[in-house]
Write a protein that holds these residues in place. Structure first.
Motif: not given
Length: 334
Positions: A175-199
């Motif tokens: 979140t410190q990259f305040q000029q981000l315009r395009v972002l793609e986040l891919k899987y890590f080795w183990v599929f980890k749950g993402v909490t709603p508040s985090t997203l």
């Protein structure tokens, strides 16, 4: 006795032999690395000897960039940052410390896998789940160290594509990259749950974000949860690579295009259990009507101007492919 003469090949055969041979090894190192960057993992399987040769190229090219105090605008790399033997994390850190990277705008990083590494260096017969966990933690730690350096050295990154572990620290750094315009986040080795508040925190904290692609797998233990996504700037959202990702609320006033796909994972549920889970989820059609006033395209299909007032055949077909509600998913197989 006259020396034996070598038989001459027909002109066409000689031409074919020349055409079939490309002197790849005679190309400059920089060109070889550029060509290899276009190969997939299968095309990059090599022997230990070739791997050592490739590793020498990487170090040579890194020294080449440093010696010229190069200005980096794009950084594309695929290294296992948990590899303590080859120390790829240290190499990348050394590169960033010794070149001009303040204007770096594009980062494409796979920090879980080293291209051209032979299979016998990756797979160990004596490995255990405990050792695998340690390795993954080492990867995450090295990734976070590199991400920390990037926040200080390359604050102007506007396009980022990387594997992501979804830990609180990694999210905070991203979140410190305040000029981000395009972002793609891919899987890590183990599929980890993402909490709603985090997203929700991530998207709210990136004020310039225009395009977001998410690869998220909701673990079976978390079936039933749903997510809220909020962003004043987001115009393009692609969650089609995700599995089990259901939205309960979208607050995306600038969104123009959404891609979402319902992917069957082979889970069998009895009707009572299924309805108990689905009863918590609103229909995607309702969520879009209430939270995306500028939406124009859904799954590559242009929407009619009146789509909010009433659904129609083509839109219903799209919802059948992307919505998890009771109306659009009536099957025991998930």
């Amino acid at each position: 006795m006259s020396p034996r003469k070598r038989p001459l090949l027909p002109v066409n055969s000689r031409r074919k032999a020349v055409d079939d041979f490309f002197p790849f090894n005679f190309l400059p190192v920089e060109c070889q690395l550029h060509v290899l960057a276009f190969l997939n993992e299968e095309g990059l399987l090599v022997s230990n000897r070739e791997f050592e040769r490739w590793k020498a190229w990487v170090h040579h090219y890194t020294h080449h960039l440093i010696s010229r105090r190069a200005s980096l605008l794009t950084l594309k790399a695929s290294f296992d940052l948990g590899d303590h033997r080859n120390k790829w994390g240290e190499l990348l850190s050394h590169l960033l410390d010794n070149v001009h990277c303040r204007d770096l705008s594009h980062l494409d990083l796979n920090w879980t896998f080293t291209l051209l590494e032979p299979l016998d260096l990756r797979v160990h017969s004596g490995s255990s789940s405990h050792q695998d966990s340690i390795t993954k933690m080492d990867q995450v730690t090295s990734f976070q160290e590199l991400l920390t350096k990037l926040t200080h050295s390359c604050p102007r990154i506007s396009k980022m594509r990387l594997h992501f572990d979804w830990s609180d620290l990694s999210v905070s750094l991203l979140t410190q990259f305040q000029q981000l315009r395009v972002l793609e986040l891919k899987y890590f080795w183990v599929f980890k749950g993402v909490t709603p508040s985090t997203l929700q925190t991530l998207t709210k904290s990136l004020p310039s974000l225009k395009s977001l692609t998410l690869h998220i797998l909701v673990p079976l233990r978390n079936l039933g949860i749903s997510y809220t996504l909020e962003s004043l700037s987001l115009e393009f959202l692609d969650v089609s690579p995700s599995r089990g990702l259901v939205f309960s609320c979208l607050k995306l006033p600038a969104l123009r295009e959404l891609r979402a796909k319902k992917i069957v994972r082979g889970i069998t549920l009895d009707r009572r259990t299924r309805l108990s889970i689905q009863s918590r989820w609103p229909c995607l059609y309702r969520v879009l009507r209430e939270g995306t006033p500028k939406l124009q395209a859904l799954n590559n299909e242009r929407l009619l101007p009146t789509w909010r007032e009433e659904s129609y055949g083509e839109l219903s077909a799209i919802l059948e492919q992307s919505c998890y509600c009771v109306q659009h998913l009536d099957s025991w197989l998930w």
